[in-house]
Design a protein around this motif. Structure first.
Motif, PDB file in Angstrom:
ATOM      1  N   ILE A 219      67.422 -97.966  56.686  1.00 53.44           N
ATOM      2  CA  ILE A 219      66.510 -97.095  57.435  1.00 53.44           C
ATOM      3  C   ILE A 219      66.253 -95.811  56.657  1.00 53.44           C
ATOM      4  N   LEU A 220      67.309 -95.241  56.074  1.00 55.31           N
ATOM      5  CA  LEU A 220      67.156 -94.013  55.292  1.00 55.31           C
ATOM      6  C   LEU A 220      66.220 -94.220  54.107  1.00 55.31           C
ATOM      7  N   PHE A 221      66.396 -95.309  53.372  1.00 53.91           N
ATOM      8  CA  PHE A 221      65.538 -95.571  52.226  1.00 53.91           C
ATOM      9  C   PHE A 221      64.109 -95.905  52.649  1.00 53.91           C
ATOM     10  N   THR A 222      63.946 -96.521  53.794  1.00 53.82           N
ATOM     11  CA  THR A 222      62.616 -96.829  54.287  1.00 53.82           C
ATOM     12  C   THR A 222      61.871 -95.566  54.679  1.00 53.82           C
TER      13      THR A 222
ATOM     14  N   ALA B 264      62.727 -92.290  53.791  1.00 47.49           N
ATOM     15  CA  ALA B 264      62.633 -91.317  52.698  1.00 47.49           C
ATOM     16  C   ALA B 264      61.941 -91.873  51.474  1.00 47.49           C
ATOM     17  N   GLY B 265      61.921 -93.165  51.329  1.00 49.48           N
ATOM     18  CA  GLY B 265      61.309 -93.766  50.141  1.00 49.48           C
ATOM     19  C   GLY B 265      62.318 -93.899  49.022  1.00 49.48           C
ATOM     20  N   PHE B 266      61.991 -94.659  48.022  1.00 47.76           N
ATOM     21  CA  PHE B 266      62.897 -94.912  46.913  1.00 47.76           C
ATOM     22  C   PHE B 266      62.696 -93.931  45.750  1.00 47.76           C
ATOM     23  N   SER B 267      61.797 -92.966  45.874  1.00 45.36           N
ATOM     24  CA  SER B 267      61.507 -92.070  44.775  1.00 45.36           C
ATOM     25  C   SER B 267      62.326 -90.848  44.845  1.00 45.36           C
TER      26      SER B 267
END
Length: 86
Positions: free
Chosen positions: A78-81, A83-86
């Protein structure tokens, strides 16, 4: 496929708890419901309550660690979704 495996495992645990609880003088309906809802944690607690403490504690601790790992993985996803992977 994963959902089917989890459901099948809970059904197998429920059947085991219902059959074995009759042998130990425990309430089979209660342990069947607990086994279906809580799965391996209920199995561990049942084993502890029926004087198979070592195996019961091992099952309980491993299932709690597994649930915590699952919560951590979902939280990170959920955090990576968000905040994004960049």
């Amino acid at each position: 496929m994963e959902g089917f495996f989890g459901l099948a495992l809970n059904i197998i645990l429920t059947i085991y708890l219902v059959i074995d609880s009759k042998k130990h003088g425990k309430n089979p309906v209660l342990w069947g419901i607990l086994g279906f809802i809580f799965g391996a944690i209920a199995l561990g607690i049942y084993l502890i309550k029926t004087d198979r403490k070592v195996v019961g504690w091992i099952v309980t601790i491993l299932s709690i660690i597994g649930y915590l790992a699952l919560i951590l993985i979902v939280g990170l996803a959920i955090l990576f979704t968000v905040a994004g992977f960049s």
